[in-house]
Structure formats: C-alpha cells, structure tokens
Design an enzyme around this catalytic site. Structure first.
Site, PDB file in Angstrom:
ATOM      1  CG  LEU A  46      -2.064  -1.185   1.393  1.00 24.58           C
ATOM      2  CD1 LEU A  46      -2.648  -1.057   2.645  1.00 24.58           C
ATOM      3  CD2 LEU A  46      -2.985  -1.058   0.017  1.00 24.58           C
ATOM      4  N   GLY A  47       2.058   1.093   0.860  1.00 27.41           N
ATOM      5  CA  GLY A  47       3.082   2.443   0.389  1.00 27.41           C
ATOM      6  C   GLY A  47       4.126   2.066   1.515  1.00 27.41           C
ATOM      7  N   GLY A  73       9.156   6.028   6.440  1.00 32.04           N
ATOM      8  CA  GLY A  73      10.401   6.195   6.849  1.00 32.04           C
ATOM      9  C   GLY A  73      10.489   4.972   8.040  1.00 32.04           C
ATOM     10  CB  THR A 129       6.939  -1.641   3.411  1.00 33.70           C
ATOM     11  OG1 THR A 129       8.430  -1.339   3.105  1.00 33.70           O
ATOM     12  CG2 THR A 129       6.119  -2.057   2.234  1.00 33.70           C
ATOM     13  CB  VAL A 130       1.852  -0.014   4.783  1.00 37.53           C
ATOM     14  CG1 VAL A 130       0.103  -0.516   5.230  1.00 37.53           C
ATOM     15  CG2 VAL A 130       2.227   0.962   5.814  1.00 37.53           C
ATOM     16  CE  LYS A 167       5.122   1.499  10.514  1.00 41.16           C
ATOM     17  NZ  LYS A 167       5.056   2.905  11.531  1.00 41.16           N
ATOM     18  CG  ASP A 219       6.569  11.586  10.749  1.00 32.77           C
ATOM     19  OD1 ASP A 219       6.812  12.365  10.275  1.00 32.77           O
ATOM     20  OD2 ASP A 219       6.525  10.375  10.228  1.00 32.77           O
TER      21      ASP A 219
END
Length: 606
Positions: free
Chosen positions: A290-291, A294, A297-298, A312, A409
C-alpha cells in the site's frame, strides 16, 4: 475245491479254481491264504456273468460233513485287498448284513460301454474326454481329459479344473489357470517353472546384482530420510529458539510489561503468528504494498475471517528503533478515537516486527491533494472538515490521553481517509509519551523535512507545539495545494511553511492559494484560516496556539457554513481512480538525526 463258471454272452467257460485242505488248525498261519485252510484265484477277464461252485475233492454231490471245528465251507468274490485270512474264520465266519442276515462282502464291478473297442464303437466320448479300453478287455469307457473333471458321457460334462485354487505354484510365482492345465510365472529377474513340485523360481545372477544395488539405494534413501527428519526436528527447534530470540529482540517482554501495566490493553491487542500474516499478504507480495514510509512498509492483507487489514512491516531496526516500535503498540493500544487509526494486533516472532491496523480504503490525504489527474480536488468545506478532524485527533492525544502523546510526524501522507472520507491519523512509530509534570522532552530529532518544527530541530526539545507546527504545514497544503517541499521554478526547491508565512506577512498569500479555494471559500473565512495556519507556523513555539484552541476555532468555522460534501462526493471519487502514487517522488524527505542523514519518505507511507 472252489471254482468260478461264467459267460461272455457267446460262450460258456469254467474259469479259475483253487483247492485247500485242512488237517490241523494249529498249523495254519494268519494272513496266509495259500491252500492251508484258505485258497484264492483271480477272476477271468471278459465275463459278463458268473457262478461259484464248491465241492469236495474225490466226492460227488453232498459236500456236507462234520468236522470238529466247523461243518461249513465258504466261497465268495471280493476285492483282493479286502480279505485277510484269520484262523478264527474257520470256526465262525460272521460277516453279515444286519438287514438281511446274509453274508456280505465288498465286490468291485468294472462298468464298460458295449462290447466293442474305441475304434468300433458308434458312441463317441464328449469333448474334453478320452476313450479307453476296459480293464476287463471287453468294451470301452470314457474319461475326462487331464485337467478336467465331471461326467464324460454328458454334453459338456467335463469342466476345466482350476488348478490355481490349490496353489500348485510357489509363493513368489504367479499362477495362471489355462484350459486343462495351468502356468506358474516367475517374477522378473528369475527363471524356472515356478511349481512346488518342479524347479521353482531361481534368481538370475544379473538380477541379484540389481537387487543388491536397489537394496543399497533404498537403505541409503531411508538413511537420508532419517537424517532429513532429524535435521527438520533440529531446524524446528532452532526456529522456535529464533522466534523466542526475535520476540525478545523486538521488545516482546517490554511490550508485555507495558501492556500489563495498563488495564484492558492486553485483551485489546491480538498477537498474530508470522504464518498468519504471511498467508494474509500472499507472502508479502509486491502487489500487496500500500505504501512505504520512513518507519516501514505497509501491505494489504486479508485475514482468515475475510477481514481486510493493513499490515505494517517495520524496517530492520536497532535497539533504539525497537523501542519506537513497542512505543507505537503501547500508544495505539490505549487509543480509541474515530479520527485515529485503530491497532488490531502485532507480531513479534520474526526478525522484522509487524503491526496490524484496520484497513482505511481511500488512501492518504497527500494522494487526494497532490495526485496528478484529479479533475475535482477536495472542496473548501471538506478541507476545513478534514483539518478539524485532524485537530480533534491531536487534541485528544495532547489533552485526553494519559499520559499525553506527541505524534512527532504529522504530515498529509500520515492522514488516511476512510469510505466516508473521514480523516484518521496514522503512523505512531515516532511518537513520544510525555511524562507527568513534563512540558518538554529532550530527544533525538526525528521527523519529515518540510513538516519538522524548526525550534525542535535546533534544540532537540520536543513539546506539543511541535505537532502544532506540523499541523500548520498540513493546513497550508490544504490551502495552497502545494507539497511541503516543492519545486518553485527558478528558485529551486521551496519550503512551503516559510513561503506561506512570508506570503501572509507580505499580503501575497492570495497568489499561492489553490484556485478552487479562491472560487468557493469566502474571503472572510479564508482570512481566519490563513491567520490560524500562520500562527501554527510561527518559529517561536510559545506564539503558537494549542491544538485544543485550533480545533475549537475550526469547529466554529464549520458551524457557520453549509456542507456540500454530498454534491462533491461523486466528483472526488474520480480522483481516486488515478494511477498509483509515484513512489519515486523526492518531494518528501525524512530526516533522522539518529543516523544524521535524510531518508526517502514515499507518499503512500503510513
């Protein structure tokens, strides 16, 4: 003397005769029928009828006489193997039929067909039978051929005998029944007739070599299987130890301590196995991504109960980064807010720690603002609503959570939108808990360039106002449609926050606002939001408002305006049907002071 008289149908004859004398019974021998008290002779062949006569030698007519032991004499035709002479028979011979009272002995009759030979006979034997000459030298008889049994005088009376039923072959050979016979087949590599009463089956020398070779190979194979089983057991044991090591390395014991110290948190977080998450993501296939961000990765995953989740997978981290991972689990486990992504569970038994979130369908706010190809950007009203929801989530973290939480963040790539386009704050990997009676925390700087609080970057002192600054950047993105760090033409890369604040002060902000906002947003309300964003982006943190103040001001604006979301919804859906986000974009850069280097942060990360 005894004699036999007979006829063959054509002429009469006197056959064999024998004589015996009787002097002293004590001189006779049991079992010997040789003219001393007993005599015997063979029946002549060819007789069809017969009669027996007994007479005294040298006398005619009456043979009656009186002896001291028995006045009677006996003569009879009998099977030659049946009668065995006994001296006692001279005194009392009493073999009688119990029904008639007459003497009775077994007689063997030889039956034949006609009086002709096989060649002369008009009657022929049936199939599967043979004709044979009578043992009596007169006529013929039929007998079933070898391998057949039954009545040879009937049509199809002789039937094949199934010799295989009695197992005439040795155990290693195969018996095959054939008409009138059978066959024993030796196995491959053997020769012989395979019969019990024959040569049996003898192994060929060449085949013996093959057997030895096959036996050796099978032995080696079993040995190899045994070794593999042992290695498998050792590997399984090693894997279990490795899982325990990873559990400890990934902060499992720390997580248990943190969760156990907070009532109700343990039941709220499920511990997934590595196998479950591997199956859910199709072995973490690239198509499931999915994306990237930092902190990891998901992946999109589907659990066995068909629930879609976001998984994640964190980066390979050192000891300090493990604490961040555990921190995210602890923080999310105690949060239950409609505008904050919900944590479902985690997995600690792999080298890379993993979190499982609720799946938020409509991608990120970054995608909706900055993705190319969107013909109808988000409307003014919906931008204000989304900003208000983000502010409410941060207010909850800063004020309602115990202890307070600083996200650290906040950026548009970490704001997710669900089916109803409700904002949900995600990615708590960099978050910090604020101890009681503390207003600021000294910590290594971590965040994303363009969103990072300049005062925090300079002093390493983290406060709630650092989230306020980052929120101000997101609010500026909503107002201008520009990225936090964007290409400004001749000026090169431009920092949105600095450019926005300068434009407000110089009254040039109208030049950088999104065109749609200029046409749909009221100037009076725009000025309020512009002023609010400028206050959030002030360099001195004490001059910035709190998130509670920001949320109250945005909610006040929402009460005084209509909500055309329904009218815009169908157009905004079109914005979702674009190509996936360009993951090679360099507009968002993350800075991690622990490594003193800038890291690529992709737009789809969360």
């Amino acid at each position: 003397m005894a004699s036999i008289h007979g006829s063959n149908g054509q002429w009469h004859f006197t056959g064999g005769s024998c004589s015996t004398s009787c002097t002293n019974p004590s001189d006779m021998i049991n079992g010997s029928c040789a003219e001393n008290g007993c005599c015997q002779t063979s029946i002549p062949k060819g007789m069809s009828e017969y009669s027996i006569a007994i007479s005294r030698i040298g006398s005619v007519g009456n043979i009656n006489r009186t002896d001291d032991f028995n006045p009677c004499s006996y003569a009879f035709i009998v099977d030659k193997n049946w009668y065995n002479f006994s001296v006692s028979d001279l005194y009392n011979f009493t073999i009688k039929n119990h029904e008639t009272g007459n003497l009775q002995v077994p007689v063997v009759l030889n039956w034949v067909v006609d009086t002709k030979s096989c060649n002369e006979a008009t009657h022929t034997c049936d199939s599967n039978s043979v004709c044979g000459v009578s043992k009596n030298s007169v006529g013929y008889s039929c007998n079933c051929s070898q391998g057949y049994q039954g009545n040879p005088y009937l049509s199809r009376g002789c039937q094949d005998i199934n010799e295989c039923a009695d197992s005439p072959c040795i155990s290693t050979s195969v018996c095959t029944n054939l008409p009138g016979t059978y066959k024993c087949s030796c196995p491959t590599g053997h020769y012989g007739d395979g019969k019990k009463d024959g040569s049996g089956c003898i192994i060929k020398a060449s085949y013996r070599v093959i057997q030895v070779a096959v036996g050796t190979i099978l032995g080696c194979l079993f040995l190899l299987i045994g070794i593999l089983l042992v290695l498998w057991a050792l590997r399984k044991r090693k894997d279990n130890k490795l899982k325990q090591k990873f559990f400890q390395q990934n902060g499992g014991f720390l997580l248990k301590q943190q969760l156990s110290s907070r009532e109700g948190c343990i039941e709220a977080v499920k511990i997934f196995t590595a196998k479950e998450l591997k199956q859910a993501t199709n072995n973490y296939a690239q198509s499931q991504i999915l994306g990237r961000g930092g902190n990891g990765t998901v992946y999109k995953g589907i659990l066995p109960n068909h629930r879609t989740v976001a998984i994640k997978k964190s980066r390979k981290v050192d000891e300090s980064q493990v604490e961040q991972f555990i921190n995210e689990v602890v923080i999310l486990s105690q949060i239950n807010h409609r505008n904050i992504v919900k944590l479902l569970g985690c997995c600690l038994e792999t080298e890379v720690p993993t979190l499982v979130y609720e799946f938020v369908t409509n991608k990120t706010l970054f995608h909706h603002i900055h993705s190319e190809g969107c013909n109808s950007p988000i409307s003014w009203d919906n931008r204000i609503r989304i900003a208000a929801e983000i502010a409410e989530a941060l207010t909850y973290l800063h004020s309602a959570a115990s202890p307070p939480i600083i996200h650290r963040d906040i950026k548009s790539a970490n704001i997710l939108l669900d089916d109803n386009y409700t904002a949900k704050v995600s990615d708590f990997g960099a978050s910090k808990l604020v101890p009681l009676d503390y207003t600021q925390i000294s910590t290594l700087v971590q965040g994303t360039l363009g969103y990072l609080d300049p005062e925090y970057l300079r002093s390493s002192q983290l406060t709630e106002k650092s989230d306020v600054y980052s929120f101000g950047v997101v609010l500026a993105e909503l107002l201008t449609g520009k990225k936090a760090v964007y290409y400004g033409g001749l000026d090169g890369e431009t920092n949105l926050a600095m450019h926005f604040v300068t434009s407000v002060k110089e009254d040039r902000v109208w030049d950088i606002l999104d065109d749609q906002i200029m046409t749909t947003g009221g100037k009076e309300k725009l000025q309020v939001v512009l002023k609010l964003a400028e206050r959030c982006l002030r360099l001195k943190r004490e001059e910035r408002p709190t998130m509670k103040e920001v949320a109250m001001e945005l909610q006040g604006l929402r009460r005084n305006q209509s909500h055309p979301w329904v009218a815009q919804k169908s157009n905004e859906v079109e914005c979702l049907l674009v190509e996936p986000l360009d993951l090679n974009s360099r507009n968002i850069v993350e800075y991690n002071s622990m490594t003193n280097e800038a890291l690529l942060s992709l737009d789809g990360g969360r």
